[in-house]
Design an enzyme around this catalytic site. Sequence first.
Site, PDB file in Angstrom:
ATOM      1  N   HIS A  13      17.737  42.598  65.683  1.00 14.08           N
ATOM      2  CA  HIS A  13      17.859  40.945  65.446  1.00 14.08           C
ATOM      3  C   HIS A  13      17.511  40.861  64.118  1.00 14.08           C
ATOM      4  CE1 HIS A  13      19.052  36.290  66.557  1.00 14.08           C
ATOM      5  NE2 HIS A  13      18.487  36.612  65.019  1.00 14.08           N
ATOM      6  N   HIS A  15      16.352  39.330  59.911  1.00 15.81           N
ATOM      7  CA  HIS A  15      17.546  38.103  58.376  1.00 15.81           C
ATOM      8  C   HIS A  15      16.815  38.770  57.778  1.00 15.81           C
ATOM      9  CE1 HIS A  15      19.139  34.799  61.050  1.00 15.81           C
ATOM     10  NE2 HIS A  15      18.133  34.945  61.975  1.00 15.81           N
ATOM     11  N   LEU A  16      17.044  39.612  57.189  1.00 12.68           N
ATOM     12  CA  LEU A  16      16.979  40.293  55.591  1.00 12.68           C
ATOM     13  C   LEU A  16      17.358  39.771  54.204  1.00 12.68           C
ATOM     14  CD1 LEU A  16      18.542  44.200  56.329  1.00 12.68           C
ATOM     15  CD2 LEU A  16      15.715  43.338  56.954  1.00 12.68           C
ATOM     16  N   ARG A  17      17.879  38.676  54.143  1.00 18.06           N
ATOM     17  CA  ARG A  17      18.927  37.287  53.166  1.00 18.06           C
ATOM     18  C   ARG A  17      19.129  38.222  52.524  1.00 18.06           C
ATOM     19  NH1 ARG A  17      17.710  33.171  56.794  1.00 18.06           N
ATOM     20  NH2 ARG A  17      15.212  32.813  57.278  1.00 18.06           N
ATOM     21  N   ASN A  41      24.054  35.104  58.607  1.00 18.23           N
ATOM     22  CA  ASN A  41      23.756  34.108  57.640  1.00 18.23           C
ATOM     23  C   ASN A  41      23.678  33.151  56.792  1.00 18.23           C
ATOM     24  OD1 ASN A  41      21.627  34.670  58.749  1.00 18.23           O
ATOM     25  ND2 ASN A  41      20.410  32.581  59.513  1.00 18.23           N
ATOM     26  N   LYS A  99      28.986  37.552  65.899  1.00 17.43           N
ATOM     27  CA  LYS A  99      27.239  36.679  65.862  1.00 17.43           C
ATOM     28  C   LYS A  99      28.169  34.984  66.039  1.00 17.43           C
ATOM     29  CE  LYS A  99      23.847  35.009  66.413  1.00 17.43           C
ATOM     30  NZ  LYS A  99      22.792  35.020  66.042  1.00 17.43           N
ATOM     31  N   HIS A 136      24.198  33.310  69.591  1.00 15.40           N
ATOM     32  CA  HIS A 136      22.643  31.860  69.501  1.00 15.40           C
ATOM     33  C   HIS A 136      22.990  30.833  70.152  1.00 15.40           C
ATOM     34  CE1 HIS A 136      19.943  29.668  67.277  1.00 15.40           C
ATOM     35  NE2 HIS A 136      20.181  28.750  67.644  1.00 15.40           N
ATOM     36  N   HIS A 174      17.601  36.036  70.940  1.00 20.32           N
ATOM     37  CA  HIS A 174      16.179  35.588  70.867  1.00 20.32           C
ATOM     38  C   HIS A 174      15.695  34.573  72.170  1.00 20.32           C
ATOM     39  CE1 HIS A 174      18.803  32.776  68.718  1.00 20.32           C
ATOM     40  NE2 HIS A 174      18.920  33.426  67.727  1.00 20.32           N
ATOM     41  N   ASP A 247      13.871  38.644  65.393  1.00 21.11           N
ATOM     42  CA  ASP A 247      14.453  37.313  64.444  1.00 21.11           C
ATOM     43  C   ASP A 247      13.708  36.729  63.771  1.00 21.11           C
ATOM     44  OD1 ASP A 247      15.954  35.184  64.349  1.00 21.11           O
ATOM     45  OD2 ASP A 247      15.150  34.038  65.439  1.00 21.11           O
ATOM     46  N   HIS A 251      11.149  32.253  55.543  1.00 18.79           N
ATOM     47  CA  HIS A 251      11.522  31.813  54.679  1.00 18.79           C
ATOM     48  C   HIS A 251      10.114  30.933  53.400  1.00 18.79           C
ATOM     49  CE1 HIS A 251      15.152  29.346  56.927  1.00 18.79           C
ATOM     50  NE2 HIS A 251      14.307  30.405  57.833  1.00 18.79           N
ATOM     51  N   ALA A 263      13.428  26.254  59.973  1.00 17.63           N
ATOM     52  CA  ALA A 263      13.342  27.259  61.061  1.00 17.63           C
ATOM     53  C   ALA A 263      13.186  29.166  61.073  1.00 17.63           C
ATOM     54  CB  ALA A 263      14.148  27.220  62.263  1.00 17.63           C
TER      55      ALA A 263
END
Length: 344
Positions: A13, A15-17, A41, A99, A136, A174, A247, A251, A263
């Site tokens: 899990h 997030h690589l953006r 996302n 997801k 989620h 998560h 996860d 940001h 978050a």
Amino acid sequence: MQTLTMTMPDDFHIHLRDGEYLATTVPHCASYCTRAIVMPNLKAPVINTDLARLYQQRIVDDLSNSQEFQPLMTLYLTEKTDPAEIITAKNSGVVFGIKYYPAGATTHSQAGIFEWQKLRHVFETMQAVDLPLLIHGEVIDPQTDIFDREALFISDVLAPLHQEFPRLRIILEHITTQEAVDFVAAAPNNIAATITVHHLLLNRNDLLAGGVHPHYYCAPILKRVKHQQALIKAAISDTGKFFMGTDSAPHSIETKESSCGCAGIYTAPVALPLYATLFEENNALAKLEKFCSFYGAQFYRLPINQKKITLEKNAWAVPEYYDFGNSHVVPLYANKTIPWRIQK
Ligand code: NCD
Ligand code: ZN
């Protein structure tokens, strides 16, 4: 110096953006894992296989020649997802899961799900072709206390969904509560969970006592210490149902240190050394490899990685920040010294 050589992990899990951020996130991710389940996302969510393929290519383009890394893509489930897309995804060799974001539960989840009952035909197809559902798990009713949202999701959404689709492979992502640990431990083997390093290391006092610590703010929110202890017990258990998913969710510093902060915790540069620290503190270093490199691959039916990684007990100071587009991102434990590091 103490060293630990183990099978290279997978991160189930992350997030690589996108765009300019990949130059930061992809090398960090590829430094500790061979494969990662990449969250869909983005600002414009990855809702079909064609978009997943393009996103995968952008990620691979940001790899240096020396790094071997396979991004395992996911699709963002919406109330408009067509069962035909599930079949396309399954046959693509690119998409490894779908997801489920409850609408509004977290960053870029507005396009997610209000009522799972509207998606019965999609879940039926996923069950038939055996494509995992990544959840989620938080209810979105604004009246529900934020600390209760995961437990309520399990009783009100996950339990009935699992009952209706008993063969659907589900990963509860998560997890943060005793209730989640209990549900997954008692469920059949097609239900598993990922556990982040920050939910193992921290509890809500770290977030809120003595001042607000925005870099510890994430979804699902950190819970009280008894839940943290339940997660540690699950992570070092030998059930094969709990495995690594960081996860890691970067940001920029401005959006974290703000009157309404985002978050997400950026853990990729420190995750594996910190999992090692946590396992060692709990006399379970011998179980780290299973949690990071075996159980998740087995659940996703992927071959175990051939490559090895070596950790060394050689303390280092985590940087204050990393470049992140034209801003910076603050990693978990910035400026702190941690005992384990990845050997170069
Ligand atoms: C994630 C993000 O920033 O994309 N944030 C987080 O706090 N974990 C989204 C998510 O996984 O909930
Ligand atoms: Zn996430």
